[in-house]
Design a protein around this motif. Structure first.
Motif, PDB file in Angstrom:
ATOM      1  N   VAL A  78       0.814  -1.217   0.000  1.00 54.80           N
ATOM      2  CA  VAL A  78       0.000   0.000   0.000  1.00 54.80           C
ATOM      3  C   VAL A  78       0.849   1.269   0.000  1.00 54.80           C
ATOM      4  O   VAL A  78       0.309   2.370  -0.139  1.00 54.80           O
ATOM      5  N   THR A  79       2.155   1.165   0.156  1.00 55.08           N
ATOM      6  CA  THR A  79       3.014   2.352   0.175  1.00 55.08           C
ATOM      7  C   THR A  79       4.024   2.280  -0.960  1.00 55.08           C
ATOM      8  O   THR A  79       4.206   1.238  -1.592  1.00 55.08           O
ATOM      9  N   GLY A  80       4.705   3.412  -1.202  1.00 57.19           N
ATOM     10  CA  GLY A  80       5.780   3.445  -2.182  1.00 57.19           C
ATOM     11  C   GLY A  80       5.331   3.333  -3.616  1.00 57.19           C
ATOM     12  O   GLY A  80       6.109   2.949  -4.485  1.00 57.19           O
ATOM     13  N   GLY A  81       4.074   3.676  -3.902  1.00 56.96           N
ATOM     14  CA  GLY A  81       3.574   3.599  -5.261  1.00 56.96           C
ATOM     15  C   GLY A  81       3.861   4.855  -6.057  1.00 56.96           C
ATOM     16  O   GLY A  81       4.671   5.707  -5.680  1.00 56.96           O
ATOM     17  N   VAL A  82       3.185   4.983  -7.175  1.00 61.22           N
ATOM     18  CA  VAL A  82       3.297   6.129  -8.066  1.00 61.22           C
ATOM     19  C   VAL A  82       1.931   6.790  -8.124  1.00 61.22           C
ATOM     20  O   VAL A  82       0.905   6.103  -8.194  1.00 61.22           O
ATOM     21  N   VAL A  83       1.912   8.120  -8.078  1.00 59.29           N
ATOM     22  CA  VAL A  83       0.653   8.870  -8.114  1.00 59.29           C
ATOM     23  C   VAL A  83       0.667   9.795  -9.314  1.00 59.29           C
ATOM     24  O   VAL A  83       1.695  10.377  -9.663  1.00 59.29           O
ATOM     25  N   THR A  84      -0.477   9.898  -9.972  1.00 58.92           N
ATOM     26  CA  THR A  84      -0.664  10.832 -11.078  1.00 58.92           C
ATOM     27  C   THR A  84      -2.000  11.537 -10.868  1.00 58.92           C
ATOM     28  O   THR A  84      -2.681  11.309  -9.880  1.00 58.92           O
ATOM     29  N   GLY A  85      -2.375  12.417 -11.778  1.00 56.70           N
ATOM     30  CA  GLY A  85      -3.643  13.123 -11.646  1.00 56.70           C
ATOM     31  C   GLY A  85      -3.460  14.623 -11.703  1.00 56.70           C
ATOM     32  O   GLY A  85      -2.386  15.142 -12.043  1.00 56.70           O
TER      33      GLY A  85
END
Length: 423
Positions: A78-85
């Motif tokens: 659930v952590t260390g991902g990639v975020v866009t938007g």
């Protein structure tokens, strides 16, 4: 990987765009009025949640109105991902691409990444979040990037609680009326310690049109801010008061606007008085008060400080001659932000060395970058160069080129090494 701009992915982008496009649009001007926590903006957020539901994404919210829809291929991670938007609010009578293009493109890129995995590619284990940040434009409550500033702790909650819109409605009242569980302040758990944030945005200028490229990468964001100038005078009769007997703050304001324009034209800076309120606002009365908001931007902080100080000095000198009063109140300030060099170079290399541009516009990506989150931006060509107006535009083929670029970047980052965006 299947190109997002072909086949069903192009169709999917167009369908999402057509569904979102009518919301908050003025039929007379073609511009948008999507002010935060109003019915039009709430409808945009319902569209966002519906698109997330169609993809079985988990939507999470913080107490400042920010939303993130999560795809977690590995539910245990659930952590260390990639975020866009990006964002879904607009300026008054704004364009349809500023903000929404980044959100629609994020969903389309996610679809392409999933399809690539289904076609035999490797499915990432890192989470991917699609974010919608609250009140990015600051059109209703006066502070741009309000949601991301609160999220990262760049804005004090007490100051946010004191914000009022033009009708006197407080920020917290507006949020509560819109059904937000208000809890202003930092919310590090919303983004789950991302390894990178990537925002796709329509270019707010015409550099890409001039160089003939559909997509660019951002280098940095100019420092910028907003200052409220209050010019006080004496209300009087427009017909019976001799010109020499007046203490007219409109004259002081008018000279200040001309001085700001001249100072900016002598450099590469930008100055704009785009909002003015007048009291008593009567045709046949000399004003007693003029409030005017200065938006100023420059390539570096020292130049911006000098620019605003010179405008303030000239306004003060003129106020003395006019027999008026001057007060200047800073309302927002954003220092220069250079995007993470390692991430920027990785993104540019992945896209085959596209143009790398500075931007004079503020963005949530800049707020996150200043908070220490490795961030990057992609720009999509705007043939008109116009933004914050109904003429803002991007060709469908360039929008899909942007989706392809975002897909490639996100897929690369999701497959990267776990120690950060640099891989």
């Amino acid at each position: 990987m299947t190109a997002a701009g072909s086949g069903s992915f192009g169709n999917g982008f167009e369908q999402m765009w057509k569904a979102l496009a009518p919301i908050g649009r003025d039929d007379r001007t073609g511009g948008y009025h999507r002010y935060s926590w109003t019915p039009a903006h709430q409808q945009c957020e319902r569209w966002f949640r519906d698109e997330a539901d169609r993809r079985d994404l988990a939507v999470e919210a913080d107490g400042s109105g920010n939303l993130v829809a999560w795809w977690r291929p590995d539910p245990a991670r659930v952590t260390g991902g990639v975020v866009t938007g990006s964002h879904l609010d607009s300026v008054p009578d704004g364009g349809g691409y500023d903000g929404p293009l980044g959100v629609v493109s994020a969903f389309a890129a996610l679809d392409a990444i999933r399809a690539g995995a289904a076609d035999g590619g490797s499915e990432p284990t890192r989470p991917l979040g699609i974010a919608v940040f609250a009140e990015e434009e600051g059109a209703r409550f006066g502070v741009p990037c309000l949601g991301s500033r609160l999220l990262t702790g760049a804005l004090e909650p007490d100051r946010a609680r004191g914000l009022r819109d033009a009708d006197g409605v407080s920020l917290t009242d507006a949020m509560e009326r819109a059904g937000v569980a208000v809890d202003l302040g930092p919310a590090p758990g919303l983004l789950r310690a991302p390894s990178a944030f990537v925002e796709l945005h329509v270019e707010q200028g015409r550099t890409l049109a001039d160089v003939g490229a559909p997509v660019a990468v951002a280098r940095d964001i100019w420092p910028h801010g907003r200052w409220r100038f209050e010019f006080g005078g004496r209300a009087d009769h427009a017909g019976t008061t001799a010109m020499a007997d007046r203490h007219d703050p409109m004259l002081t304001y008018a000279m200040t606007a001309l001085a700001a324009n001249k100072r900016a034209r002598l450099t590469t800076a930008r100055t704009t008085f785009g909002r003015v309120l007048v009291e008593p606002n009567a045709t046949n009365a000399v004003p007693s008060l003029v409030r005017a908001w200065l938006d100023a931007r420059a390539a570096d902080e020292a130049s911006l400080d000098a620019l605003v100080e010179e405008i303030r000095r000239q306004a003060g000198d003129r106020a003395q001659r006019d027999g008026t009063r001057l007060e200047v109140h800073p309302e927002s300030w954003t220092p220069r932000v250079e995007f993470d060099v390692r991430l920027r170079d990785r993104v540019a290399a992945r896209l085959g060395s596209p143009p790398v541009l500075s931007t004079q516009a503020g963005h949530d990506a800049g707020i996150l970058a200043a908070a220490g989150i490795p961030s990057a931006m992609l720009f999509v060509r705007n043939p008109t160069g116009v933004s914050h107006a109904p003429e803002e535009y991007a060709e469908p083929s360039d929008c899909l080129a942007g989706v392809d670029a975002l897909t490639a970047v996100l897929a690369d980052l999701l497959a990267g090494e776990p120690d950060g965006a640099g891989g």
